[in-house]
Design a protein around this motif. Structure first.
Motif, PDB file in Angstrom:
ATOM      1  N   CYS A 126      -4.381  -0.212  -0.001  1.00 34.89           N
ATOM      2  CA  CYS A 126      -5.223  -1.233   0.617  1.00 34.89           C
ATOM      3  C   CYS A 126      -6.617  -0.625   0.790  1.00 34.89           C
ATOM      4  O   CYS A 126      -6.787   0.598   0.757  1.00 34.89           O
ATOM      5  CB  CYS A 126      -4.645  -1.704   1.961  1.00 34.89           C
ATOM      6  SG  CYS A 126      -4.614  -0.471   3.266  1.00 34.89           S
ATOM      7  N   GLU A 127      -7.597  -1.483   0.987  1.00 37.46           N
ATOM      8  CA  GLU A 127      -8.980  -1.008   1.072  1.00 37.46           C
ATOM      9  C   GLU A 127      -9.176  -0.011   2.206  1.00 37.46           C
ATOM     10  O   GLU A 127      -9.827   1.012   2.053  1.00 37.46           O
ATOM     11  CB  GLU A 127      -9.927  -2.198   1.240  1.00 37.46           C
ATOM     12  CG  GLU A 127     -11.373  -1.820   1.168  1.00 37.46           C
ATOM     13  CD  GLU A 127     -12.299  -3.030   1.105  1.00 37.46           C
ATOM     14  OE1 GLU A 127     -13.463  -2.835   0.767  1.00 37.46           O
ATOM     15  OE2 GLU A 127     -11.854  -4.145   1.401  1.00 37.46           O
ATOM     16  N   SER A 137       2.069  -1.511   4.088  1.00 39.94           N
ATOM     17  CA  SER A 137       1.847  -2.924   4.419  1.00 39.94           C
ATOM     18  C   SER A 137       1.674  -3.716   3.135  1.00 39.94           C
ATOM     19  O   SER A 137       1.060  -3.226   2.178  1.00 39.94           O
ATOM     20  CB  SER A 137       0.587  -3.091   5.266  1.00 39.94           C
ATOM     21  OG  SER A 137       0.762  -2.480   6.517  1.00 39.94           O
ATOM     22  N   PRO A 138       2.201  -4.957   3.087  1.00 37.04           N
ATOM     23  CA  PRO A 138       1.983  -5.784   1.899  1.00 37.04           C
ATOM     24  C   PRO A 138       0.489  -6.017   1.659  1.00 37.04           C
ATOM     25  O   PRO A 138      -0.265  -6.263   2.596  1.00 37.04           O
ATOM     26  CB  PRO A 138       2.691  -7.095   2.235  1.00 37.04           C
ATOM     27  CG  PRO A 138       3.673  -6.743   3.298  1.00 37.04           C
ATOM     28  CD  PRO A 138       3.040  -5.636   4.079  1.00 37.04           C
ATOM     29  N   CYS A 193       0.843  -1.193   0.000  1.00 33.32           N
ATOM     30  CA  CYS A 193       0.000   0.000   0.000  1.00 33.32           C
ATOM     31  C   CYS A 193       0.881   1.245   0.000  1.00 33.32           C
ATOM     32  O   CYS A 193       1.851   1.325   0.766  1.00 33.32           O
ATOM     33  CB  CYS A 193      -0.903  -0.026   1.239  1.00 33.32           C
ATOM     34  SG  CYS A 193      -1.863   1.484   1.485  1.00 33.32           S
ATOM     35  N   ALA A 194       0.539   2.208  -0.842  1.00 30.42           N
ATOM     36  CA  ALA A 194       1.313   3.444  -0.933  1.00 30.42           C
ATOM     37  C   ALA A 194       1.213   4.269   0.346  1.00 30.42           C
ATOM     38  O   ALA A 194       2.091   5.083   0.624  1.00 30.42           O
ATOM     39  CB  ALA A 194       0.830   4.270  -2.118  1.00 30.42           C
ATOM     40  N   PHE A 221      -7.257  -4.291  -3.707  1.00 33.46           N
ATOM     41  CA  PHE A 221      -6.554  -3.020  -3.638  1.00 33.46           C
ATOM     42  C   PHE A 221      -7.186  -2.072  -4.639  1.00 33.46           C
ATOM     43  O   PHE A 221      -7.898  -2.472  -5.546  1.00 33.46           O
ATOM     44  CB  PHE A 221      -5.045  -3.194  -3.894  1.00 33.46           C
ATOM     45  CG  PHE A 221      -4.691  -3.619  -5.282  1.00 33.46           C
ATOM     46  CD1 PHE A 221      -4.397  -2.687  -6.257  1.00 33.46           C
ATOM     47  CD2 PHE A 221      -4.628  -4.972  -5.605  1.00 33.46           C
ATOM     48  CE1 PHE A 221      -4.053  -3.094  -7.545  1.00 33.46           C
ATOM     49  CE2 PHE A 221      -4.281  -5.385  -6.878  1.00 33.46           C
ATOM     50  CZ  PHE A 221      -3.997  -4.449  -7.851  1.00 33.46           C
ATOM     51  N   TYR A 222      -6.938  -0.795  -4.437  1.00 35.15           N
ATOM     52  CA  TYR A 222      -7.522   0.237  -5.271  1.00 35.15           C
ATOM     53  C   TYR A 222      -6.412   1.142  -5.773  1.00 35.15           C
ATOM     54  O   TYR A 222      -5.424   1.368  -5.084  1.00 35.15           O
ATOM     55  CB  TYR A 222      -8.537   1.067  -4.475  1.00 35.15           C
ATOM     56  CG  TYR A 222      -9.670   0.217  -3.955  1.00 35.15           C
ATOM     57  CD1 TYR A 222     -10.827   0.066  -4.695  1.00 35.15           C
ATOM     58  CD2 TYR A 222      -9.564  -0.441  -2.746  1.00 35.15           C
ATOM     59  CE1 TYR A 222     -11.867  -0.731  -4.241  1.00 35.15           C
ATOM     60  CE2 TYR A 222     -10.605  -1.245  -2.277  1.00 35.15           C
ATOM     61  CZ  TYR A 222     -11.741  -1.377  -3.028  1.00 35.15           C
ATOM     62  OH  TYR A 222     -12.757  -2.160  -2.589  1.00 35.15           O
ATOM     63  N   MET A 223      -6.582   1.660  -6.972  1.00 30.02           N
ATOM     64  CA  MET A 223      -5.568   2.518  -7.574  1.00 30.02           C
ATOM     65  C   MET A 223      -6.015   3.977  -7.496  1.00 30.02           C
ATOM     66  O   MET A 223      -7.180   4.291  -7.717  1.00 30.02           O
ATOM     67  CB  MET A 223      -5.365   2.150  -9.042  1.00 30.02           C
ATOM     68  CG  MET A 223      -4.852   0.744  -9.267  1.00 30.02           C
ATOM     69  SD  MET A 223      -3.206   0.482  -8.617  1.00 30.02           S
ATOM     70  CE  MET A 223      -2.252   1.542  -9.682  1.00 30.02           C
TER      71      MET A 223
END
Length: 105
Positions: free
Chosen positions: A36-37, A20-21, A15-16, A27-29
């Motif tokens: 992450c959600e 966290s992995p 997650c940007a 996931f969302y862009m």
């Protein structure tokens, strides 16, 4: 793992925001970065001003008084009558029906 037309070590696709992995989770862009959600909702999600729950894709909603509302949450602050499609009155950022807009406080 494979994501975004690339191959990553599982621990490297993260997650940007929280770093966290993401692993095998949704996931969302946003602006080319994966989130992450939880962080996506916190940073970019829209919450209903009436119920404070998120407005999901496909939900009927409207924007009034500078806020977003589920269509069923946009009601008079006093009598709870639905105000969608009706003339809007407000006091202190609270939506009101015509009857309560001019009632003495």
């Amino acid at each position: 793992m494979h994501a975004l037309k690339m191959t990553y070590h599982v621990q490297c696709f993260m997650c940007a925001a929280c770093k966290s992995p993401i692993r095998n989770q949704a996931f969302y862009m946003e602006e080319g970065e994966p989130y992450c959600e939880r962080d996506y909702e916190k940073m970019f999600g829209t919450k209903c001003h009436g119920c404070d729950f998120k407005i999901d894709a496909g939900d009927r909603f409207l924007e009034a008084l500078g806020y977003s509302w589920h269509d069923t949450c946009f009601v008079c602050a006093f009598c709870q009558i639905n105000l969608e499609g009706k003339t809007l009155y407000s006091k202190k950022d609270k939506p009101l029906c015509k009857g309560h807009a001019f009632a003495p406080v």
